[in-house]
Design an enzyme around this catalytic site. Structure first.
Site, PDB file in Angstrom:
ATOM      1  CB  SER A  12      -0.935   0.013   1.212  1.00  0.00           C
ATOM      2  OG  SER A  12      -0.194  -0.098   2.415  1.00  0.00           O
ATOM      3  CG  ASP A 182      -1.471   3.733   9.677  1.00  0.00           C
ATOM      4  OD1 ASP A 182      -0.309   3.967   9.299  1.00  0.00           O
ATOM      5  OD2 ASP A 182      -2.257   2.997   9.037  1.00  0.00           O
ATOM      6  CG  HIS A 185      -0.832   2.969   5.573  1.00  0.00           C
ATOM      7  ND1 HIS A 185      -1.397   2.250   6.607  1.00  0.00           N
ATOM      8  CD2 HIS A 185      -0.816   2.147   4.494  1.00  0.00           C
ATOM      9  CE1 HIS A 185      -1.714   1.048   6.168  1.00  0.00           C
ATOM     10  NE2 HIS A 185      -1.362   0.951   4.888  1.00  0.00           N
TER      11      HIS A 185
END
Length: 207
Positions: A12, A182, A185
């Site tokens: 991601s 977080d 990310h």
């Protein structure tokens, strides 16, 4: 001038919304690398391809390696993987885990395919951080995976991009400005640190 294709693959952190982006680049470090290269070297004909997919571990890369790397026949392939391989040990211990030995063996198979089936130069990014605390459990577990990336870079004559080192050094500076949303990310500052670390390491190779 020949177009030089730079393919970046990962999880991601690499994906970063690429499938919602008209150019397929996302809004993370890949976008920053792209924008820097096209504005700094406007006649160089770089083609940036982002094949990151959120949630991926090295085993997920293996499942899509042919279509998402080999078939593209890139001139450079940049790989950022390892965060989910460790993070899943912490947040999803019930699933089959990718421990260091498996991480190393699968990663080695992927790099062997790049060497055998393309002419790409390999760029290996260290996995970044898990929590913005040098001594977090995630960062302690991550050390073995970072070391494996170092070993593979040496074995495959790849360029090592010290992204983990850059983040750890930033955390050790005791700056209070966050790099992630977080602990994993990236926010815009984290993406900038990834992009600048990549560019400082790779830029001379691309000229």
């Amino acid at each position: 001038m020949k177009t030089r294709k730079i393919l970046l693959i990962g999880d991601s952190i690499t994906d970063c919304g690429r499938r919602e982006d008209q150019e397929g680049l996302g809004n993370g470090y890949v976008r920053l690398i792209h924008d820097y290269l096209i504005t700094t070297y406007p006649s160089a004909n770089y083609q940036i391809v982002n094949t990151g997919i959120g949630g991926n571990r090295v085993t997920d890369l293996a499942a899509r390696w042919q279509t998402d790397v080999i078939d593209h026949q890139p001139d450079y392939v940049s790989i950022s993987i390892g965060i989910n391989d460790v993070w899943r040990q912490l947040d999803r211990p019930e699933i089959e885990q990718v421990l260091p030995e498996k991480f190393s063996s699968v990663y080695k198979e992927l790099l062997t395919k790049v060497k055998e089936e393309t002419n790409a130069h390999i760029l290996l990014m260290e996995p970044t951080i898990i929590d913005e605390d040098v001594n977090s459990t995630g960062n302690k577990l991550l050390k073995d995976y970072v070391e494996i990336v170092h070993q593979l870079a040496k074995a495959f004559e790849a360029t090592l991009i010290p992204t983990h080192k850059a983040f750890i050094e930033y955390l050790q500076s005791e700056s209070t400005y966050k790099l992630t949303t977080d602990g994993v990310h990236m926010n815009s500052a984290g993406n900038m640190l990834m992009a600048t670390t990549w560019l400082r390491t790779v830029e001379e190779l691309l000229k």
